[in-house]
Design an enzyme around this catalytic site. Structure first.
Site, PDB file in Angstrom:
ATOM      1  CD  GLU A   1       5.800   8.749  14.041  1.00  0.00           C
ATOM      2  OE1 GLU A   1       4.818   9.197  14.681  1.00  0.00           O
ATOM      3  OE2 GLU A   1       5.826   7.609  13.535  1.00  0.00           O
TER       4      GLU A   1
ATOM      5  CG  PHE B   1      -0.311  -0.133   2.555  1.00  0.00           C
ATOM      6  CD1 PHE B   1       0.248   0.970   3.183  1.00  0.00           C
ATOM      7  CD2 PHE B   1      -0.265  -1.359   3.198  1.00  0.00           C
ATOM      8  CE1 PHE B   1       0.847   0.859   4.433  1.00  0.00           C
ATOM      9  CE2 PHE B   1       0.327  -1.492   4.450  1.00  0.00           C
ATOM     10  CZ  PHE B   1       0.884  -0.367   5.074  1.00  0.00           C
TER      11      PHE B   1
ATOM     12  CG  ASN C   1      -6.443   5.437   8.784  1.00  0.00           C
ATOM     13  OD1 ASN C   1      -5.807   6.457   8.536  1.00  0.00           O
ATOM     14  ND2 ASN C   1      -5.870   4.309   9.155  1.00  0.00           N
TER      15      ASN C   1
ATOM     16  NE  ARG D   1      -6.796   5.484  12.319  1.00  0.00           N
ATOM     17  CZ  ARG D   1      -5.613   4.897  12.502  1.00  0.00           C
ATOM     18  NH1 ARG D   1      -5.507   3.828  13.266  1.00  0.00           N
ATOM     19  NH2 ARG D   1      -4.532   5.394  11.912  1.00  0.00           N
TER      20      ARG D   1
HETATM   21  N1  UDP Z   1      -2.628   1.578   5.445  1.00  0.00           N
HETATM   22  C1  UDP Z   1      -3.222   1.254   4.233  1.00  0.00           C
HETATM   23  N2  UDP Z   1      -3.520  -0.062   3.994  1.00  0.00           N
HETATM   24  C2  UDP Z   1      -3.264  -1.058   4.886  1.00  0.00           C
HETATM   25  C3  UDP Z   1      -2.660  -0.719   6.122  1.00  0.00           C
HETATM   26  C4  UDP Z   1      -2.357   0.608   6.373  1.00  0.00           C
HETATM   27  O1  UDP Z   1      -3.467   2.115   3.400  1.00  0.00           O
HETATM   28  O2  UDP Z   1      -3.566  -2.229   4.618  1.00  0.00           O
HETATM   29  C5  UDP Z   1      -2.305   2.993   5.723  1.00  0.00           C
HETATM   30  C6  UDP Z   1      -3.264   3.650   6.713  1.00  0.00           C
HETATM   31  O3  UDP Z   1      -3.460   5.013   6.346  1.00  0.00           O
HETATM   32  C7  UDP Z   1      -2.485   3.522   8.016  1.00  0.00           C
HETATM   33  C8  UDP Z   1      -1.054   3.742   7.534  1.00  0.00           C
HETATM   34  O4  UDP Z   1      -0.996   3.063   6.286  1.00  0.00           O
HETATM   35  O5  UDP Z   1      -2.914   4.460   8.974  1.00  0.00           O
HETATM   36  C9  UDP Z   1       0.037   3.214   8.440  1.00  0.00           C
HETATM   37  O6  UDP Z   1      -0.227   1.861   8.719  1.00  0.00           O
HETATM   38  P1  UDP Z   1      -0.038   1.252  10.183  1.00  0.00           P
HETATM   39  O7  UDP Z   1      -0.120  -0.230  10.049  1.00  0.00           O
HETATM   40  O8  UDP Z   1       1.185   1.841  10.810  1.00  0.00           O
HETATM   41  O9  UDP Z   1      -1.367   1.733  10.956  1.00  0.00           O
HETATM   42  P2  UDP Z   1      -1.646   2.856  12.065  1.00  0.00           P
HETATM   43  O10 UDP Z   1      -0.491   2.850  13.030  1.00  0.00           O
HETATM   44  O11 UDP Z   1      -1.799   4.176  11.330  1.00  0.00           O
HETATM   45  O12 UDP Z   1      -2.943   2.428  12.715  1.00  0.00           O
END
Ligand code: UDP
Length: 140
Positions: free
Chosen positions: A128, A59, A114, A104
């Site tokens: 960050e 992704f 999200n 979310r």
């Molecule tokens: N994301 C996506 N597809 C997926 C998983 C994640 O587009 O299958 C995007 C989504 O915007 C997510 C970001 O990548 O918030 C970072 O992923 P992470 O697994 O770190 O999730 P988070 O910590 O944001 O919950």
């Protein structure tokens, strides 16, 4: 637990729908204080650098495209146990799995769009925060 800082992004899907205030209200109601905030349009280089850990994920290029598709609001949040507290109020990555009352669940459009980012550890929060803010931009 001492006062801690974490890093948050209000993502383009939320700024586009004029939800900056609504999201910030939920963060504040969760006990987090906004000690730095700015609205920016991320460059491709910034988004690729910020999400560097996901470079090999399928992704990644869509995510960079999305994060540069409009303005975002980057914030430093401060409070007791801020990293965990923010993750709690954000809800699960996939809004279909997010609990009622989370940001979310309330606002996210999809697993990608999200609405918010939040650091997943205190170590990453520091990295960050340093990526987007100079020390003098943070007023606790
Ligand atoms: N994301 C996506 N597809 C997926 C998983 C994640 O587009 O299958 C995007 C989504 O915007 C997510 C970001 O990548 O918030 C970072 O992923 P992470 O697994 O770190 O999730 P988070 O910590 O944001 O919950």
């Amino acid at each position: 637990m001492a006062t801690e800082r974490t890093f948050s992004i209000i993502k383009p899907d939320a700024t586009r729908r004029n939800l900056t205030g609504a999201v910030t209200k939920m963060l504040e109601e969760a006990g987090l204080r906004v000690v730095a905030s700015k609205r920016i349009h991320m460059s491709r280089e910034q988004a690729e650098g910020f999400y560097g850990v996901h470079r090999e994920r399928p992704f990644f290029s869509d995510l960079v495209q999305f994060m540069t598709s409009g303005p975002v609001v980057v914030q430093v949040l401060e409070g007791e146990n801020a990293v965990a507290r923010n993750r709690e109020v954000m809800g699960a990555t996939n809004p279909a799995q997010a609990d009622e009352g989370t940001i979310r669940k309330s606002f996210a459009e999809s697993i990608e769009a999200n609405s918010v980012h939040g650091s997943d550890s205190a170590d990453n929060a520091k990295i960050e925060i340093d990526f987007f803010f100079k020390p003098e931009e943070i007023v606790g």
